[in-house]
Design a protein around this motif. Structure first.
Motif, PDB file in Angstrom:
ATOM      1  N   GLN A   1       4.311   5.021 -12.647  1.00  0.00           N
ATOM      2  CA  GLN A   1       5.529   5.818 -12.529  1.00  0.00           C
ATOM      3  C   GLN A   1       6.629   5.031 -11.831  1.00  0.00           C
ATOM      4  OE1 GLN A   1       5.971   8.937 -13.959  1.00  0.00           O
ATOM      5  NE2 GLN A   1       8.097   8.386 -13.477  1.00  0.00           N
TER       6      GLN A   1
ATOM      7  N   PHE B   1       0.830  -1.195   0.000  1.00  0.00           N
ATOM      8  CA  PHE B   1       0.000   0.000   0.000  1.00  0.00           C
ATOM      9  C   PHE B   1       0.873   1.256   0.000  1.00  0.00           C
ATOM     10  CE2 PHE B   1      -2.672  -3.244   2.044  1.00  0.00           C
ATOM     11  CZ  PHE B   1      -3.797  -3.157   1.226  1.00  0.00           C
ATOM     12  N   GLY B   2       0.265   2.369  -0.326  1.00  0.00           N
ATOM     13  CA  GLY B   2       0.940   3.643  -0.221  1.00  0.00           C
ATOM     14  C   GLY B   2       1.598   4.138  -1.488  1.00  0.00           C
ATOM     15  N   VAL B   3       1.426   3.417  -2.603  1.00  0.00           N
ATOM     16  CA  VAL B   3       1.994   3.851  -3.878  1.00  0.00           C
ATOM     17  C   VAL B   3       0.909   4.559  -4.671  1.00  0.00           C
ATOM     18  CG1 VAL B   3       3.011   3.107  -6.069  1.00  0.00           C
ATOM     19  CG2 VAL B   3       3.676   1.988  -3.927  1.00  0.00           C
ATOM     20  N   GLY B   4       1.113   5.836  -4.935  1.00  0.00           N
ATOM     21  CA  GLY B   4       0.084   6.607  -5.621  1.00  0.00           C
ATOM     22  C   GLY B   4       0.031   6.362  -7.107  1.00  0.00           C
ATOM     23  N   ASP B   5       1.176   6.095  -7.730  1.00  0.00           N
ATOM     24  CA  ASP B   5       1.237   5.938  -9.177  1.00  0.00           C
ATOM     25  C   ASP B   5       2.141   4.756  -9.513  1.00  0.00           C
ATOM     26  OD1 ASP B   5       1.305   6.138 -11.895  1.00  0.00           O
ATOM     27  OD2 ASP B   5       1.920   8.244 -11.972  1.00  0.00           O
TER      28      ASP B   5
END
Length: 239
Positions: free
Chosen positions: A188, A181-185
């Motif tokens: 990228q 968790f915690g990966v926005g993109d």
């Protein structure tokens, strides 16, 4: 003349749409020609006017997905040759591939669909060539020749590492619940990972990028022609 039978017959188009929905809902093994015909609003015999057997229809469905995949990649590279840079090409291949529902069903473990698609050695080899990882491996010699990836490292090692990265990201992106968790993109993150792995010490020139793109487009169009030939073999084109 278009090789896609649905461009010539609305009935064929309805049959394809109905077959796709039924296969996605119930799997290739359980779906019958009668069910496909009923969902499409045609007689069972009408299906056989366009496809010799259910297996040919489903094979044609899968090939049409690959055609959509290839057309998207070709269009993006044609519009912007810099799309062939590995850090841009890798996310494009993975994301475009994930939008193919039948391919995703195969990846999720539909053994019946996989068995149907790989009965013929030629078809099996063609499908294997169109996975995102395999396509990257196919074009990496072109990248290497034009300086889009490091030339001071063995190409087999770079190819192996790229395969491992794309395989792992493909699994993570297809099932986000399995990823951290915690990966926005994530796209990228994939682009950055590929850049760290494959970015050459000296940035390639626009001319080198354009030359690589031209060669890669030739390869992609050859694969596209092979997919079209498969579609043509799987169907009965009415005169």
């Amino acid at each position: 003349m278009s090789q896609l039978i649905e461009h010539h017959s609305r009935k064929a188009a309805r049959i394809l749409d109905s077959a796709r929905e039924l296969v996605l809902d119930h799997g290739a093994h359980k779906v019958t020609v009668s069910e496909i015909a009923r969902a499409a609003g045609v007689g069972k015999g009408t299906v056989y006017l366009y496809w010799p057997a259910k297996e040919d229809l489903i094979l044609g469905l899968f090939a049409r997905e690959l055609l959509t995949f290839l057309d998207e990649i070709i269009a993006r590279i044609t519009a912007d040759p810099a799309t062939v840079l590995p850090c841009r090409l890798a996310p494009l291949l993975i994301r475009t591939g994930l939008r193919l529902p039948l391919a995703s069903r195969v990846q999720s473990g539909d053994a019946d669909l996989l068995r149907l698609l790989t009965q013929q050695a030629g078809d099996r080899e063609l499908f294997a060539r169109t996975t995102p990882s395999a396509m990257c491996e196919t074009v990496m010699p072109i990248h290497h020749r034009h300086g889009l990836i490091p030339r001071d490292r063995p190409l087999p090692e770079l190819t192996y590492a790229t395969h491992a990265v794309l395989t792992g990201f493909g699994v993570a992106l297809s099932d986000p619940a399995t990823a951290a968790f915690g990966v926005g993109d994530p796209d990228q993150v994939l682009a950055d990972t590929v850049a760290r792995l494959l970015e050459p010490p000296v940035a390639p020139s626009e001319q080198a990028i354009a030359a690589a793109a031209e060669e890669i487009l030739v390869v992609l169009r050859q694969v596209r022609e092979a997919v079209l030939e498969l579609i043509e073999r799987s169907q009965i084109l009415q005169q």
